[in-house]
Design an enzyme around this catalytic site. Structure first.
Site, PDB file in Angstrom:
ATOM      1  N   GLU A  29     -13.470   4.468  -6.580  1.00 48.21           N
ATOM      2  CA  GLU A  29     -13.419   3.155  -6.989  1.00 48.21           C
ATOM      3  C   GLU A  29     -14.846   2.575  -7.484  1.00 48.21           C
ATOM      4  O   GLU A  29     -14.901   1.974  -8.758  1.00 48.21           O
ATOM      5  CB  GLU A  29     -13.162   2.180  -6.024  1.00 48.21           C
ATOM      6  CG  GLU A  29     -12.379   0.682  -6.606  1.00 48.21           C
ATOM      7  CD  GLU A  29     -11.925  -0.038  -5.557  1.00 48.21           C
ATOM      8  OE1 GLU A  29     -10.888   0.079  -5.066  1.00 48.21           O
ATOM      9  OE2 GLU A  29     -12.689  -1.086  -4.808  1.00 48.21           O
ATOM     10  N   HIS A  71      -4.322  24.407   8.719  1.00 50.58           N
ATOM     11  CA  HIS A  71      -3.077  24.922   8.548  1.00 50.58           C
ATOM     12  C   HIS A  71      -2.231  24.307   7.394  1.00 50.58           C
ATOM     13  O   HIS A  71      -1.064  23.897   7.676  1.00 50.58           O
ATOM     14  CB  HIS A  71      -2.355  24.497   9.857  1.00 50.58           C
ATOM     15  CG  HIS A  71      -3.533  25.182  11.190  1.00 50.58           C
ATOM     16  ND1 HIS A  71      -2.623  26.292  11.500  1.00 50.58           N
ATOM     17  CD2 HIS A  71      -4.466  25.047  11.560  1.00 50.58           C
ATOM     18  CE1 HIS A  71      -3.627  26.626  12.757  1.00 50.58           C
ATOM     19  NE2 HIS A  71      -4.737  25.822  12.586  1.00 50.58           N
ATOM     20  N   LYS A 127      -3.703  -5.389 -10.466  1.00 52.67           N
ATOM     21  CA  LYS A 127      -3.329  -6.632  -9.996  1.00 52.67           C
ATOM     22  C   LYS A 127      -2.251  -7.360 -10.971  1.00 52.67           C
ATOM     23  O   LYS A 127      -1.297  -7.945 -10.540  1.00 52.67           O
ATOM     24  CB  LYS A 127      -4.336  -7.458  -9.557  1.00 52.67           C
ATOM     25  CG  LYS A 127      -5.095  -6.845  -8.317  1.00 52.67           C
ATOM     26  CD  LYS A 127      -6.099  -7.698  -7.769  1.00 52.67           C
ATOM     27  CE  LYS A 127      -7.029  -7.050  -6.391  1.00 52.67           C
ATOM     28  NZ  LYS A 127      -8.246  -7.706  -5.947  1.00 52.67           N
TER      29      LYS A 127
HETATM   30  O1  PA5 Z   1     -13.907  -2.626  -3.131  1.00 52.37           O
HETATM   31  C1  PA5 Z   1     -13.118  -3.531  -3.762  1.00 52.37           C
HETATM   32  O2  PA5 Z   1     -13.740  -4.536  -4.466  1.00 52.37           O
HETATM   33  C2  PA5 Z   1     -11.702  -3.713  -3.490  1.00 52.37           C
HETATM   34  O3  PA5 Z   1     -11.128  -2.582  -2.863  1.00 52.37           O
HETATM   35  C3  PA5 Z   1     -11.336  -4.997  -2.606  1.00 52.37           C
HETATM   36  O4  PA5 Z   1     -11.994  -4.972  -1.390  1.00 52.37           O
HETATM   37  C4  PA5 Z   1      -9.816  -4.982  -2.527  1.00 52.37           C
HETATM   38  O5  PA5 Z   1      -9.208  -5.323  -3.886  1.00 52.37           O
HETATM   39  C5  PA5 Z   1      -9.671  -6.586  -1.538  1.00 52.37           C
HETATM   40  O6  PA5 Z   1     -10.248  -7.456  -2.292  1.00 52.37           O
HETATM   41  P1  PA5 Z   1     -10.299  -8.828  -1.551  1.00 52.37           P
HETATM   42  O7  PA5 Z   1     -11.139  -8.497  -0.453  1.00 52.37           O
HETATM   43  O8  PA5 Z   1     -10.849  -9.844  -2.537  1.00 52.37           O
HETATM   44  O9  PA5 Z   1      -9.173  -9.133  -1.108  1.00 52.37           O
END
Ligand code: PA5
Length: 521
Positions: free
Chosen positions: A318, A347, A452
């Site tokens: 990410e 395995h 999203k």
């Molecule tokens: O690392 C990130 O920014 C994302 O993976 C968020 O943690 C994830 O989308 C969840 O977002 P939020 O904490 O706003 O619900």
């Protein structure tokens, strides 16, 4: 150079942290080119700029404050005060829960914590609890980290009457993430179905003034803990996001933070040979030619660390998986990360690692102390189960290298809150360094936001199809429905109809091909 010489020249050790990194099997150059040296210098400068609070996430106009969480002395005054106050509140609240001073409405101590969150708001706590929670812990941690109703039912069923002694922690930095909102609504409904007042069980961790914050406030939840914009989701495990669940299950959050702070100190040094995070980032660069051409396989030889690969998959992919560089050029950067644990994976996919495509480099993670207490002999050579674990690691590392596959090995003397903090901090800094080396913003996630939005488009269409189906007489095909609602994407309409049929909203009669399928409400 013999492999022994190579090894003895390519291990960086931090004895005071019980840590070492062996990069001898990466075949890295002895000296970095002038071009690379310039990149390294810039990465060291960026490190200083991050810790000084400069805007290093330009797209979102934010500072990058996760390094401050374990050393508030580095942070500006307001942020430092916020970090200290939040941690004190987390500690005090958790202590009261553990002592039974804050208890369930049935007057019993809480026995379970149910965390509702996703991505960075769940993966850190999942990693930490799997790595550190003792099997006989008085309080355990469960998760709703998806919008899969089947998964939710499994959790509610496993809790059963225990729901009445379950503290729910809803975590969302933005306070508007759909999966988390759905998990919260389903949890509220589960409590209501048992005649329980959800607000007496619920705690929120979220940004000030977010939808979740407002909901928690208006419903009178037990407590609300804050999140700030300058903490990224995937680097939030040392904020209330990770500290609250960890403290609630009785883990030593001070040691966890201290381990991270100690690693941060080591990786603050502007010298490649002494800086394990910079070496890690350079090995990633070297293996993948700076364009991520090799996948990163994470192989912890330790069951308790099996979520490390999942955690790093999010942290690395990410952060580094970006279309544009900081100058706006299309670069499509990233490094693919996968793995599970050794020796189990020997395995499974290790067969391909040894003999198949040479499209990866491996990172072994070992915990030297394999067991507290006596070892059991399992063969007539006097070997123990832990000896076998080490044998499999060493054997795989050797076999990979002999067939031209690179690897690194991270060694921790033992696994505890301190060393887990170290390991996370090591990787957080390596990601920051790598992002600087390849000139990308590691701290935003436009792809996540796009995902999203795309789900929202489908949900709007689904609502339209559902409504039109209710008003229609007789059977419709996807084509006919698409025409009725004026939608060009017939395939999306088909998926809506199919989903509705599978969930009892309409029935489906199969045609020769999917185009001939008919749906009747
Ligand atoms: O690392 C990130 O920014 C994302 O993976 C968020 O943690 C994830 O989308 C969840 O977002 P939020 O904490 O706003 O619900």
């Amino acid at each position: 150079m013999s492999t022994w010489d190579k090894f003895s020249n390519s291990v960086i050790r931090y004895p005071d942290l019980g840590f070492s990194l062996d990069y001898s099997r990466m075949d890295a150059p002895d000296e970095w080119s002038a071009e690379m040296t310039a990149k390294i210098e810039r990465a060291f400068k960026d490190r200083a700029a991050i810790e000084a609070g400069e805007i290093m996430n330009p797209d979102e106009g934010r500072a990058v404050g996760h390094y401050w969480l374990r050393n508030p002395d580095l942070a500006p005054d307001a942020e430092a005060a916020w970090i200290r106050e939040t941690k004190d509140r987390v500690t005090a609240f958790s202590a009261k829960v553990l002592k039974g001073e804050i208890k369930a409405p049935n007057d019993r101590a809480f026995r379970h914590v149910l965390l509702v969150g996703i991505g960075g708001s769940a993966l850190g706590p999942q990693l930490v609890s799997k790595a550190l929670l003792p099997p006989n812990a008085p309080i355990d941690l469960l998760f709703l980290d998806n919008t899969d109703p089947g998964g939710m039912d499994d959790v509610f069923e496993s809790l059963g009457d225990g729901l009445a002694e379950t503290l729910v922690v809803v975590i969302s930095k933005s306070g508007g993430t759909a999966e988390t909102r759905n998990g919260m609504l389903e949890t509220e409904a589960a409590y209501k179905a048992r005649g329980l007042d959800f607000s007496k069980y619920a705690v929120a961790v979220t940004g000030d003034g977010s939808k979740l914050d407002k909901h928690a406030e208006s419903e009178g939840w037990i407590e609300r803990f804050p999140m700030e914009d300058w903490i990224g989701g995937r680097t939030s495990v040392m904020s209330a996001v990770g500290l609250l669940p960890a403290a609630l299950i009785g883990l030593n959050i001070d040691r966890f933070l201290a381990g991270a702070a100690a690693m941060d100190e080591k990786t603050r040094v502007d010298s490649v040979d002494e800086n394990a995070s910079m070496l890690l980032a350079l090995m990633w660069y070297h293996a993948g030619d700076g364009v991520g051409s090799k996948d990163m396989v994470i192989l912890p030889y330790c069951d308790r660390l099996d979520l490390m690969s999942k955690y790093l998959q999010q942290l690395v992919m990410e952060s580094l998986g970006k279309e544009l560089d900081l100058d706006g050029n299309v670069v499509n950067q990233g490094i693919a990360v996968y793995g599970n644990k050794g020796s189990t994976d020997q395995h499974a996919y290790v067969q391909q690692l040894r003999d198949g495509l040479k499209n990866f480099f491996a990172t072994f993670i070992e915990v030297r102390e394999t067991r507290k207490g006596d070892a059991m002999e399992v063969d007539d050579m006097g070997s123990s189960t832990g000896d076998y674990l080490q044998g499999f690691l060493r054997g795989t590392r050797k076999a990979l290298y002999e067939s031209g596959r690179k690897s690194m090995t991270i060694s921790l003397d033992e696994l505890n809150a301190f060393t887990l903090g170290e390991l996370i901090a090591l990787y957080e800094r390596a990601v920051s360094f790598y992002a600087s080396l390849v000139n990308i913003n590691a701290y935003h996630q436009p792809g996540v936001e796009a995902g999203k939005k795309a789900a929202g488009t489908f949900l709007d269409l689904l609502a339209k199809v559902r409504g039109t189906l209710g008003e229609s007489e007789g059977a419709v095909t996807a084509d006919a429905m698409a025409e009725k609602i004026g939608e060009e994407d017939v395939e999306a309409v088909y998926h809506c109809l199919n989903h509705l049929a599978a969930n009892g909203v309409c029935s489906r009669t199969e045609g020769e091909t999917v185009a001939g399928d008919e749906f009747t409400s």
